[in-house]
Structures are given as structure tokens and as C-alpha cells.
Design a protein around this motif. Structure first.
Motif, PDB file in Angstrom:
ATOM      1  N   ASP A 252       0.719  -1.062   0.067  1.00 48.64           N
ATOM      2  CA  ASP A 252      -0.030  -0.174  -0.056  1.00 48.64           C
ATOM      3  C   ASP A 252       0.907   1.378  -0.063  1.00 48.64           C
ATOM      4  O   ASP A 252       0.704   2.141  -0.707  1.00 48.64           O
ATOM      5  CB  ASP A 252      -0.892   0.079   1.148  1.00 48.64           C
ATOM      6  N   PRO A 253       1.895   1.520   0.799  1.00 46.91           N
ATOM      7  CA  PRO A 253       2.633   2.651   0.764  1.00 46.91           C
ATOM      8  C   PRO A 253       3.423   2.898  -0.321  1.00 46.91           C
ATOM      9  O   PRO A 253       3.897   4.053  -0.675  1.00 46.91           O
ATOM     10  CB  PRO A 253       3.398   2.739   2.288  1.00 46.91           C
ATOM     11  N   ILE A 254       3.768   1.615  -1.001  1.00 47.86           N
ATOM     12  CA  ILE A 254       4.657   1.480  -2.002  1.00 47.86           C
ATOM     13  C   ILE A 254       3.806   2.114  -3.116  1.00 47.86           C
ATOM     14  O   ILE A 254       4.401   2.829  -4.068  1.00 47.86           O
ATOM     15  CB  ILE A 254       5.240   0.028  -2.474  1.00 47.86           C
ATOM     16  N   VAL A 255       2.556   1.864  -3.222  1.00 49.78           N
ATOM     17  CA  VAL A 255       1.623   2.257  -4.493  1.00 49.78           C
ATOM     18  C   VAL A 255       1.710   3.700  -4.253  1.00 49.78           C
ATOM     19  O   VAL A 255       1.593   4.226  -5.143  1.00 49.78           O
ATOM     20  CB  VAL A 255       0.309   1.415  -4.436  1.00 49.78           C
ATOM     21  N   LYS A 256       1.543   4.397  -3.018  1.00 50.40           N
ATOM     22  CA  LYS A 256       1.324   5.458  -2.737  1.00 50.40           C
ATOM     23  C   LYS A 256       2.647   6.369  -3.322  1.00 50.40           C
ATOM     24  O   LYS A 256       2.650   7.587  -3.832  1.00 50.40           O
ATOM     25  CB  LYS A 256       1.203   5.935  -1.492  1.00 50.40           C
ATOM     26  N   ALA A 257       3.933   5.672  -2.863  1.00 56.91           N
ATOM     27  CA  ALA A 257       4.976   6.406  -3.439  1.00 56.91           C
ATOM     28  C   ALA A 257       5.074   6.457  -4.980  1.00 56.91           C
ATOM     29  O   ALA A 257       5.506   7.403  -5.732  1.00 56.91           O
ATOM     30  CB  ALA A 257       6.405   5.636  -3.078  1.00 56.91           C
ATOM     31  N   HIS A 258       4.781   5.149  -5.884  1.00 55.24           N
ATOM     32  CA  HIS A 258       4.617   5.231  -7.200  1.00 55.24           C
ATOM     33  C   HIS A 258       3.749   6.207  -7.562  1.00 55.24           C
ATOM     34  O   HIS A 258       4.030   6.868  -8.629  1.00 55.24           O
ATOM     35  CB  HIS A 258       3.877   3.631  -7.449  1.00 55.24           C
ATOM     36  N   GLN A 259       2.718   6.501  -6.979  1.00 56.71           N
ATOM     37  CA  GLN A 259       1.261   7.374  -7.537  1.00 56.71           C
ATOM     38  C   GLN A 259       2.053   8.815  -7.524  1.00 56.71           C
ATOM     39  O   GLN A 259       1.576   9.659  -8.657  1.00 56.71           O
ATOM     40  CB  GLN A 259       0.354   7.490  -6.240  1.00 56.71           C
ATOM     41  N   PHE A 260       2.952   9.023  -6.853  1.00 54.92           N
ATOM     42  CA  PHE A 260       3.574  10.577  -6.985  1.00 54.92           C
ATOM     43  C   PHE A 260       5.258  10.525  -7.571  1.00 54.92           C
ATOM     44  O   PHE A 260       5.788  11.440  -7.568  1.00 54.92           O
ATOM     45  CB  PHE A 260       3.645  11.206  -5.525  1.00 54.92           C
ATOM     46  N   THR A 261       5.551   9.158  -8.188  1.00 54.99           N
ATOM     47  CA  THR A 261       6.667   9.269  -8.687  1.00 54.99           C
ATOM     48  C   THR A 261       6.557   9.153 -10.469  1.00 54.99           C
ATOM     49  O   THR A 261       6.812  10.091 -10.912  1.00 54.99           O
ATOM     50  CB  THR A 261       7.524   7.941  -8.320  1.00 54.99           C
ATOM     51  N   THR A 262       5.855   8.160 -10.741  1.00 53.05           N
ATOM     52  CA  THR A 262       5.787   8.166 -12.204  1.00 53.05           C
ATOM     53  C   THR A 262       4.053   8.002 -12.354  1.00 53.05           C
ATOM     54  O   THR A 262       3.817   8.214 -13.599  1.00 53.05           O
ATOM     55  CB  THR A 262       6.219   6.751 -12.969  1.00 53.05           C
ATOM     56  N   PHE A 263       3.371   7.474 -11.407  1.00 55.87           N
ATOM     57  CA  PHE A 263       1.904   7.341 -11.525  1.00 55.87           C
ATOM     58  C   PHE A 263       1.628   5.967 -12.417  1.00 55.87           C
ATOM     59  O   PHE A 263       0.963   5.126 -12.037  1.00 55.87           O
ATOM     60  CB  PHE A 263       1.257   8.478 -12.050  1.00 55.87           C
ATOM     61  N   THR A 264       2.193   5.795 -13.647  1.00 57.24           N
ATOM     62  CA  THR A 264       1.927   4.763 -14.539  1.00 57.24           C
ATOM     63  C   THR A 264       3.057   4.695 -15.331  1.00 57.24           C
ATOM     64  O   THR A 264       3.759   5.352 -15.323  1.00 57.24           O
ATOM     65  CB  THR A 264       0.667   5.154 -15.472  1.00 57.24           C
ATOM     66  N   THR A 265       3.115   3.430 -16.066  1.00 58.45           N
ATOM     67  CA  THR A 265       4.194   3.210 -16.856  1.00 58.45           C
ATOM     68  C   THR A 265       3.380   2.757 -18.486  1.00 58.45           C
ATOM     69  O   THR A 265       2.149   2.382 -18.541  1.00 58.45           O
ATOM     70  CB  THR A 265       4.599   1.729 -16.538  1.00 58.45           C
ATOM     71  N   PRO A 266       4.023   3.217 -19.675  1.00 61.98           N
ATOM     72  CA  PRO A 266       3.364   2.995 -20.929  1.00 61.98           C
ATOM     73  C   PRO A 266       2.341   1.606 -21.035  1.00 61.98           C
ATOM     74  O   PRO A 266       2.930   0.537 -20.886  1.00 61.98           O
ATOM     75  CB  PRO A 266       4.356   2.924 -21.824  1.00 61.98           C
ATOM     76  N   PRO A 267       1.246   1.798 -21.345  1.00 58.75           N
ATOM     77  CA  PRO A 267       0.252   0.748 -21.243  1.00 58.75           C
ATOM     78  C   PRO A 267       0.667  -0.261 -22.491  1.00 58.75           C
ATOM     79  O   PRO A 267       0.425  -1.597 -22.366  1.00 58.75           O
ATOM     80  CB  PRO A 267      -0.989   1.346 -21.645  1.00 58.75           C
TER      81      PRO A 267
END
Ligand code: PMP
Ligand code: GLN
Length: 392
Positions: A252-267
């Protein structure tokens, strides 16, 4: 003017980039930075190209395209017998590097201790420091790179938040034994801490050895953040598609860090990697077998030239102890000299140490076409001969 951040300000450019730049400048065979010199499988790239044209090309779900998260979960079942919930326990990141950054930022509070195994992959120490963590380094030493149990035990304290384990290990090319993994797991449980398991070379293991994921060890399912990378499993290092697997509370907190780092990766790349992960066992076996042959090819040609070839059990990398050749007392100077004079680039292993580094080892990447490996060995041989003639 006020100073900029002390961790990053003045930090040297990573050795991989430095050596690649030097290789280009001197038209050297680049066995430095770890990447294959062929493009990844045609069918995976075609899948990505199709997905790019058919779309969608807008933001995918933050945790990753479901097909990829399902494929990651399916491979935990296939290769490790583990049940992983793709909806709650898998996160797609822009490479393992982002995953490492997210995991460290999400777990570490200022003052927390993080145990690192030295030699260290380049980003570990800066990321830990930037998160305010205190690195506790434990060494593995060549030629067998055994983990010193006493040193490991001594590194743990009540302030230990996590141990960062790279297995299979870059640059040591070591595959940790089951006993070593068990020891780490026991200590982590006893000290109520976590493992960030960088397992990007999970499918690149040789000599009939098996990769054991830290996530599969008893008592570790809730304590391990496992990190993989399509770059290594599909020879597509430029794609930067990584994946994190961890229990819901931990991710969960790792997802939150991802949310404000790249948010997503090319689909589109995610869709293609999902396709790749569904490949049969034969694909993954062939990947390891081909690289094992390349390891042997390079080792066979380097051994008679004089260096001591350090055993290699996985990854892309062969380490040579150059001390018997008595060329330079410093590996960084030697790596530069070899680029300029021999036209072959390697990475000095001292770059993977924070202090008191050994100075006689060079890391050579063998994920290259056979003729490129042959050319590199030939060039080193010719160079050594001319060095000997000059000295005589
Ligand atoms: N960890 C290790 C040990 C690596 O060698 C690498 C290089 N591929 C990474 C992490 C980073 O992987 P990625 O390119 O997916 O960010
Ligand atoms: N993992 C690669 C290596 O060890 C390099 C990746 C990079 O350049 N960041 O050579």
C-alpha cells in the motif's frame, strides 16, 4: 545561494553511463553497462507495436494493466507455487529502479537502519540516504562471495527496518544458497523488519541452480517486497517495465510512492510484457542456457590470458581478477586504460563499494553476440601481448 540536496549534489554520474560514454568515445567493444546487444524477442516487440496502434494510449490504471498484474501473479504460481492476488498484491513500475525507489521511500523513516550487502548495485546507497536511512553494510568477498554470518548478525539492531537483498547478485554473479536465505529470513523475522528483494535476474541462473525467491521462504510472505524487471527477463532493458509483489498492507505505501513518482508506465509495453510472461517454460530455460553458453565462451577465452576468472552462477556478468597481470594498482584506471588501449570496456568493481574497495576486479557483461565476445577477447589478447612486448 542555498545548497541543493546533499545526497545528489556532487554525486558522480553512475559508472554504467560513464563507461558507456567512454566506450562510445573510443569505439570500444562495450562489455561495461549490462544490456544485451540484440533486441528482445520479435513477437513481444510486435505485440507492443500492435498495442501502440490499437491503443488505448492514455493513462492505464495506476497499479498497472490488469493483464500484466495477472501474468505476474500466474508466474509466482508457476515458478514458486505461491498464490498472489493480482488485484491487491502486484504493482507495475517504470523499471526495477522505480520499484526500488518507491519501496525504499515507502518503508524507510529518517534514522531507520537498512542493511545492504556490499558490493552494492549503484542506486541502493543514494536511495537509502535520500530517504534518511542509515546504511549498514555487510560484505560478501570473492572468490566465493560467501555471506559472513557473524557480520550479518552484528548488522541487525532494534533500529533495522529492512535488508535490501539482490539475488542473483549484480556484480558478484552469486546466487545465494538456501542456508544464506534462511539465515536472512530468520534474522529479519527476529528483528521485525522487512526484505526488499531485488530479483531482476530471477530467470538468469546457471549450472542447474534454482532461483529461490525471498518471498517463498517461511515467515516471509508478509515481510518481503519482491522486485522483477522485464528488462532482464526479456532482454528489453530500454523498456523499463518492472513489477513489485508484496502483501496488501506492505504494498500500500509503495503504491502511494509510485502514485507520485511516475503514476503509470506505458500501457502498450505492459500489454507486451504480459504476453511475454505467459511464454512457456522453454523460453525461460533457453534464456538461461544461452547466457550460460556466453558466460562459458567469454571465460574460456579470458582464462588463458592471465586473469583469475571468478565463478559466475547467474546474471549477465563475469568478474575477472586482473591482479596476476600486474597492470595497474587501481581497477578504475585499468578499466579506462583497457578501453583506450585495447578497445574493450569493462566496469571496475570498486564502483560497487562505498569505501575500502578491492582494486583488482573488472566486471565484463557477456549478454552480447558471440562474435562480439570473440572480438573483445581477441582485442584483450592483442593488447596484453603489446604491453608485454613494451615491458620486455
Ligand atoms: N537491480 C539490479 C541488480 C540491476 O542490475 C538492474 C539493472 N537492470 C536494476 C535493478 C534496474 O532494473 P531496471 O532497468 O528495470 O530499472
Ligand atoms: N543494470 C545495469 C548494469 O549493472 C545497468 C543499468 C543502468 O545503467 N542503470 O550494468
Amino acid at each position: 545561494m542555498k545548497p541543493t540536496n546533499t545526497v545528489y549534489t556532487g554525486l558522480p554520474t553512475t559508472i554504467f553511463e560513464e563507461m558507456s560514454r567512454l566506450a562510445i568515445a573510443h569505439k570500444a567493444v562495450n562489455l561495461g553497462q549490462g544490456f544485451p546487444d540484440v533486441d528482445g524477442p520479435d513477437d513481444i516487440r510486435r505485440e507492443a507495436a500492435e498495442a501502440l496502434m490499437t491503443g488505448p494510449n492514455q493513462y492505464p490504471p495506476m497499479m498497472g494493466v490488469m493483464a500484466l498484474r495477472e501474468a505476474v501473479a500466474a508466474n509466482w504460481k508457476r515458478f514458486h507455487g505461491l498464490d498472489v492476488d493480482p488485484a491487491r498484491e502486484v504493482l507495475v513500475t517504470s523499471g526495477a529502479t522505480e520499484a526500488l525507489s518507491d519501496a525504499i521511500n515507502a518503508l524507510v523513516e529518517p534514522g531507520d537502519e537498512v542493511i545492504l550487502i556490499e558490493p552494492l548495485y549503484d542506486c541502493y546507497l543514494p536511495l537509502v540516504k535520500r530517504a534518511g536511512g542509515v546504511a549498514k553494510r555487510v560484505r560478501i568477498t570473492p572468490p566465493d562471495w560467501a555471506l559472513d554470518e557473524t557480520a550479518l548478525r552484528a548488522a541487525f539492531s532494534p533500529r533495522t527496518k529492512a535488508l535490501l537483498l539482490n539475488n542473483p547478485h549484480n556484480p558478484a554473479a552469486k546466487v545465494f544458497t538456501h542456508d544464506e536465505l534462511k539465515l536472512i529470513a530468520d534474522l529479519v523475522v527476529r528483528h521485525d523488519s522487512y526484505v526488499i528483494a531485488d530479483e531482476v535476474y530471477e530467470h538468469i541462473v546457471f549450472d542447474g541452480l534454482q532461483h529461490t525467491s525471498m518471498l517463498s521462504l517461511e515467515g516471509m510472505r508478509e515481510r518481503v517486497v519482491a522486485i522483477g524487471s522485464a528488462g532482464k527477463s526479456f532482454s528489453l532493458t530500454g523498456w523499463k517495465v518492472g513489477y513489485v509483489t508484496a502483501a496488501p498492507k506492505l504494498i500500500d505505501p509503495i503504491v502511494k510512492a509510485h502514485q507520485f513518482t511516475t503514476f503509470t508506465t506505458p500501457p502498450n509495453l505492459q500489454i507486451a510484457v504480459a504476453y511475454g510472461l505467459a511464454k512457456d517454460d522453454a523460453y525461460f530455460k533457453a534464456l538461461a542456457a544461452e547466457l550460460q553458453e556466453k558466460r562459458d565462451r567469454l571465460a574460456r577465452q579470458c582464462a588463458p590470458l592471465g586473469p583469475r576468472v571468478i565463478p559466475c552462477r547467474g546474471t549477465y556478468f563475469l568478474t575477472l581478477d586482473m591482479s596476476p597481470l600486474e597492470l595497474e594498482s587501481d581497477d578504475a584506471a585499468l578499466a579506462k586504460r583497457m578501453t583506450v588501449e585495447a578497445g574493450v570496456t569493462a566496469v571496475p568493481v570498486s564502483a560497487f563499494y562505498a569505501s575500502d574497495a578491492p582494486r583488482s576486479f573488472l566486471r565484463l557483461c557477456f549478454s552480447k553476440r558471440d562474435n562480439v565476445l570473440d572480438e573483445a577477447a581477441e582485442r584483450i589478447s592483442t593488447w596484453l601481448q603489446s604491453v608485454r612486448e613494451t615491458a620486455a
